[in-house]
Design a protein around this motif. Structure first.
Motif, PDB file in Angstrom:
ATOM      1  N   LEU A  97      14.015  -4.078  77.578  1.00  0.00           N
ATOM      2  CA  LEU A  97      13.029  -3.011  77.408  1.00  0.00           C
ATOM      3  C   LEU A  97      13.384  -2.133  76.218  1.00  0.00           C
ATOM      4  N   GLY A  98      14.672  -1.823  76.066  1.00  0.00           N
ATOM      5  CA  GLY A  98      15.097  -1.036  74.922  1.00  0.00           C
ATOM      6  C   GLY A  98      14.837  -1.746  73.615  1.00  0.00           C
ATOM      7  N   GLN A  99      15.066  -3.061  73.597  1.00  0.00           N
ATOM      8  CA  GLN A  99      14.786  -3.855  72.396  1.00  0.00           C
ATOM      9  C   GLN A  99      13.308  -3.768  72.031  1.00  0.00           C
ATOM     10  N   ALA A 100      12.455  -3.836  73.051  1.00  0.00           N
ATOM     11  CA  ALA A 100      11.018  -3.734  72.804  1.00  0.00           C
ATOM     12  C   ALA A 100      10.651  -2.363  72.250  1.00  0.00           C
ATOM     13  N   LYS A 101      11.277  -1.315  72.775  1.00  0.00           N
ATOM     14  CA  LYS A 101      10.975   0.036  72.290  1.00  0.00           C
ATOM     15  C   LYS A 101      11.454   0.239  70.852  1.00  0.00           C
ATOM     16  N   ARG A 102      12.558  -0.419  70.457  1.00  0.00           N
ATOM     17  CA  ARG A 102      12.981  -0.325  69.061  1.00  0.00           C
ATOM     18  C   ARG A 102      11.926  -0.974  68.161  1.00  0.00           C
ATOM     19  N   ALA A 103      11.331  -2.067  68.638  1.00  0.00           N
ATOM     20  CA  ALA A 103      10.257  -2.702  67.878  1.00  0.00           C
ATOM     21  C   ALA A 103       9.044  -1.786  67.783  1.00  0.00           C
ATOM     22  N   ALA A 104       8.766  -1.058  68.855  1.00  0.00           N
ATOM     23  CA  ALA A 104       7.640  -0.120  68.845  1.00  0.00           C
ATOM     24  C   ALA A 104       7.877   1.006  67.840  1.00  0.00           C
ATOM     25  N   GLU A 105       9.115   1.415  67.706  1.00  0.00           N
ATOM     26  CA  GLU A 105       9.430   2.458  66.725  1.00  0.00           C
ATOM     27  C   GLU A 105       9.204   1.955  65.301  1.00  0.00           C
TER      28      GLU A 105
END
Length: 403
Positions: A248-256
């Motif tokens: 989930l954190g990896q996905a949020k870094r992509a969202a950033e």
């Protein structure tokens, strides 16, 4: 729903950490309470026409509530929730949409619900057509609040990406609350494969957010000064392995990274692409994150001491009122809004650090103050444990809803 029996007694059913029942009247009461929370804080200048992707629950619903009843905005919500069918009374999100629209229209506001798959191109076109044909101007606030289990590859309909909640690199063992059995259980989660990491990023990252902005801009229905925002989460060290450092954190870094690309497009015309790092919350999605519920128990108990707890709507109202449209922006070194500062404040986390080690399977009790609050908040997401609401329901009420 057919048959001669029209009255029924609603019974609550929780399987594991998934609620499989609903009390519509409880949801109606909760909706009224949340609207009143926003109204008591007064009106403020903000959006005129807001599009909420994922507006049926949690932070998406909180965003819609403050947009409508705080800013006075026309609101459109897109997201799928199962409607009533046969002996199924419908998902909580479906009823939230119904009751929101009813309350908004009583207040003289325009509210449109699209119960549809947010990822589909056809859904994007549905919204574009609605804005063109029915609204008096373009969208000036776009909220992206989607937590989904899967997404179809828009370039290859035969490929389906499925999100997973897993650590990366090494297994994680932690304790979680089993709400069905009301006990703390140990879980070991194996690390995600590269394919699972990639799929989760496709579903939970910023790809679809970018597609929405591109589609709306290309169609001429996005205001030049539009603000668009996606919600993220950081959390403390206690949840890092399964969240911040996991899939989930990896996905949020992509969202950033998506936010930075969107800002480059929107900034020159006065628009903004924002990331808000929100606080931990009792949500149906969060309830299934391994280990997360145990931290929430400690946090809720700590906040009873510090007095810093916020409901979802209180949190979102503060975010939009003070930070998105106000002059009290709290940002970090990455430029992200940080309304979660209250949760991560030293006085709160010091309390959490003292409480968390004491919450083990051997010491867990239903009388634990943090658990009592967590379970109450979870049940209220489906309309149960709402003061003054009975378990009686008249099935003929379903006939009046044509959402």
């Amino acid at each position: 729903m057919e048959g001669s029996v029209t009255n029924m007694q609603l019974s609550e059913k929780i399987t594991g950490n998934v609620s499989r029942s609903v009390n519509p009247h409880g949801l109606e009461r909760m909706m009224a309470q949340q609207i009143e929370t926003v109204r008591q804080r007064g009106a403020y200048a903000g959006a005129k026409r807001a599009l909420i992707l994922g507006g049926s629950a949690s932070y998406g619903l909180g965003s819609r509530l403050t947009a409508a009843f705080g800013q006075g905005a026309t609101t459109i919500s897109v997201g799928y929730a199962r409607p009533p069918h046969d002996d199924f009374l419908g998902a909580a999100g479906w009823w939230n949409q119904v009751y929101f629209k009813q309350a908004a229209e009583r207040a003289g506001l325009v509210a449109q619900n699209f119960n549809a798959n947010v990822f589909l191109n056809s859904t994007k076109q549905l919204v574009i057509d609605y804005v063109r044909q029915r609204l008096d101007g373009p969208i000036d606030l776009l909220v992206y609040s989607i937590a989904a289990p899967k997404r179809i590859n828009p370039e290859n309909p035969d490929e389906v990406w499925r999100s997973v909640i897993k650590p990366i690199g090494a297994p994680v063992t932690d304790f979680s609350v089993d709400l069905e059995r009301e006990e703390l259980v140990k879980q070991t989660i194996t690390p995600a494969t590269p394919e699972e990491i990639a799929a989760t990023t496709h579903v939970m990252g910023g790809e679809d957010w970018e597609l929405w902005v591109t589609a709306l801009r290309s169609a001429g229905v996005l205001a030049p000064n539009c603000k668009t925002i996606l919600f993220s989460y950081e959390g403390p060290t206690a949840t890092a392995a399964i969240y911040h450092d996991g899939t989930l954190g990896q996905a949020k870094r992509a969202a950033e990274a998506s936010a930075r690309r969107l800002q480059a497009k929107l900034g020159p015309t006065g628009g903004e692409a924002l990331i808000s790092v929100n606080r931990s919350a009792t949500t149906k999605a969060a309830a299934v994150i391994p280990g997360f519920s145990r931290y929430c128990l400690a946090l809720l108990q700590a906040e009873q001491v510090t007095g810093t707890h916020e409901t979802t709507v209180e949190h979102q109202d503060r975010l939009f009122r003070d930070m998105v449209y106000g002059r009290q922006r709290q940002v970090d070194e990455l430029g992200r809004l940080r309304p979660d500062a209250w949760e991560l404040a030293a006085m709160t986390q010091d309390q959490v650090a003292r409480i968390l080690p004491k919450i083990t399977p051997a010491t867990f009790t239903r009388n634990l103050p943090g658990y009592q609050q967590y379970r109450r908040e979870f049940r209220q997401l489906s309309g149960f444990d709402v003061p003054g609401v009975t378990a009686d329901f008249d099935l003929t009420e379903l006939n009046q809803w044509h959402d």
